[in-house]
Scaffold this active site. Sequence first.
Site, PDB file in Angstrom:
ATOM      1  CD  GLU A  48      -1.729  -2.336   1.696  1.00 11.86           C
ATOM      2  OE1 GLU A  48      -0.532  -2.593   1.963  1.00 11.86           O
ATOM      3  OE2 GLU A  48      -2.649  -3.154   1.888  1.00 11.86           O
ATOM      4  CG  PHE A 110      -9.743  -9.260  11.488  1.00 10.84           C
ATOM      5  CD1 PHE A 110      -8.490  -9.691  11.904  1.00 10.84           C
ATOM      6  CD2 PHE A 110     -10.029  -9.281  10.135  1.00 10.84           C
ATOM      7  CE1 PHE A 110      -7.556 -10.163  10.995  1.00 10.84           C
ATOM      8  CE2 PHE A 110      -9.104  -9.747   9.212  1.00 10.84           C
ATOM      9  CZ  PHE A 110      -7.861 -10.181   9.641  1.00 10.84           C
ATOM     10  CD  GLN A 111      -7.328  -7.085   7.737  1.00  6.65           C
ATOM     11  OE1 GLN A 111      -8.234  -6.808   6.962  1.00  6.65           O
ATOM     12  NE2 GLN A 111      -6.179  -7.615   7.330  1.00  6.65           N
ATOM     13  CE  LYS A 160     -17.739  -6.001   3.705  1.00  4.03           C
ATOM     14  NZ  LYS A 160     -17.289  -7.372   3.953  1.00  4.03           N
ATOM     15  CG  MET A 470      23.053  11.708   3.016  1.00  4.90           C
ATOM     16  SD  MET A 470      24.290  12.772   2.222  1.00  4.90           S
ATOM     17  CE  MET A 470      23.318  13.488   0.899  1.00  4.90           C
TER      18      MET A 470
END
Lengths: 558, 167
Positions: A48, A110-111, A160, A470
């Site tokens: 993502e 959940f999630q 949802k 760097m």
Amino acid sequence: MKTGARILVEGLQREGVETLFGYPGGVVLPIYDELYDSSLRHILVRHEQAAAHAADGFARASGRVGVCLATSGPGACNLVTGIATAYMDSVPVVALTGQVPTSLLGNDAFQESDITGITLPITKHNYLVKRTEDLGHVLREAFYIAGTGRKGPVLIDIPKDVSTRPIEYEFPESEPVTLRGYQPTIRGHAKQIDKAIEMIFDAERPLIYAGGGVIASDASAELLSLVETLGIPITTTLMGLGAVPCDHPLNLGMLGMHGTRSANYAVTESDLLIAIGARFDDRVTGKLDTFASQAKIIHIDIDPAEIGKNKKVDIPIVGDTKSVLQDMLAKIRKKKEYDRWLTRIRGWKEKHPLTYRRDGVLRPQFVVEQLSELLNGEGIIVSEVGQNQMWTAQYFCFRKPRTWITSGGLGTMGYGFPAAMGAHFACPDQVVFDIAGDGSFQMNIQELSTVATNNIPVKVAILNNRFLGMVRQWQELFHDRRYSFTELPPVDFVKIANAYGVDGIRVESVDDVVPALRAAVETDGPFVLDFRVEREENVFPMVPAGAAINEMIGGNYE
Amino acid sequence: MKAHTLSVLVENRAGVLSRVSGLFSRRGFNIESLAVGICEEPGMSRITIVCIGDDAQIEQVMKQLNKLIDVVKVSDITENERVERELALIKVAADPGTGRAEVMQLATIFRAQIIDVGAKTVTLSVAGDTEKIDALEKLLRQYGVKELVRTGKIAMLRGAKTVKSAK
């Protein structure tokens, strides 16, 4: 009847969205079901974070709002670095996230993660939509907020049940969005502009210091016109590169930590600094007390909070850079010669050009320089973060705005490759290069799969020194060469590319650089170039942290 | 460095308080007190914030607050003629006898109200400016303050002037 998901997809189309970047998951199933047969092009990334960076790259290359989509919890959390990157560089992105159903909110479901809470400090604004009825206008507001004023990312969190519930819904006719708490100032104050012009003509050693705000407001033409009308030299920040052609005689190049000596010396000696769409970042100013300490300051910026934040300003002008510069240009009726000042600046430019050792060793600067010559100002150059980024800023000659895309404020390693994918969809006719380090590239290397699957013709030029370069440079200079955890093992990037179905070449000698670059450009699809460069090359000149910007070290090779 | 009183008009939406307070903490600004409630404009709330800082810091606080989409108006009313009030509830140990009588006398002097009397305590409600409440609290300490609850300060401009929307 329309479900929330249907409203969302229709709303995106009404906003002119054609492409979005995302990754499916449980609670965004209804949205993905709508996408399945919609005309929107959805690019499936492999992480993502890449979706957020791709949306950001799309926005920077096109000037339009980029869109990314992720599921709740881990999906949303993986967007965070990308959203923060966009926030720091004021990039318009709308991030859509799924959320657990409203009945489970706050239940450690959940999630579930509180993504509006998490992104509070890194978004311009965010929404948790609790009713399907609100989705349509929230989406409009989000695009409006993201793409106006000081641009920035806006997140919309969609439970949802909000996306599954069908309602009677018609999009309102497109009247302008009005928000009583958000009315950015576009026009600069006329009297302030008059005072600024007066101050410019009073000055003997004026200097324009332009930043990313010029690119964001598409004000490059106005800026160039101002530079030429007034005959005043200009330096740009990292984010401002490309606003004015690099080889314009009045352009001193980049200022700051890895800027040119001429730019930093000019800032130090100038008696008037005209800051345009720039924010006096610490990487630009070095030690703040000594930055432009002889100069009066005019500061033009769309964000009033940037004015006076780091440096006291004599004439603040709040407004959109393009609008303010247009108003200024309309009022300037004379010209002043700054011969002595320009002669002095020319002297610095001649005495202190950017240089590196040209001794037949494959050095990273050479690769960038050759690419610059090959593309001759065309194409879009994206970078990762670190030495690769600074060498590109120093040695690639940018001639047009939106051809240079880099994570400036947040300095996000792993940004470049996915951002380059986004840039391709913004400008499909342009060749897009990601100039990478071996460290940065490995932070989003999984996107090789995305470019292979979708035949996204992004070229990755890895300046491979098997170091986190760097950080290693700082260890060399300030930590007695104690290379603590900065050495990386050798990786065969060509083999990795091949495994994903992407072509690549390893380059080990100076003579092979141009043919390899040509091969990459001439290949229709994606391409990986693994340049095995000098391992302990440094980015010079350099202002050590906390020093004044005219106290530069290194970079003198005769 | 001095205390500034900011009157902030915000959209009355979920999360607006965490947007405002979060901004203070992440930018390193200190809040002395904060009071929030609905106000005369429908759909809006007014937050009164007391914060300490020098002029540059306060200017930055106000500009950053103004950038929040849900913030409609920010006014620093420190330099204006204004009225201010805090409310405190103070539960004081007061055995029947001399202590209790003295506490009740103090309440009268400070125009505090006795809102609860128990076997061993009395509870006072007092409204006023910060100094007045501090003074009463200090005096009551010698009897034993069992519990103290104070609201943040609320403030309003004197006369016809108001802090209205139109940012």
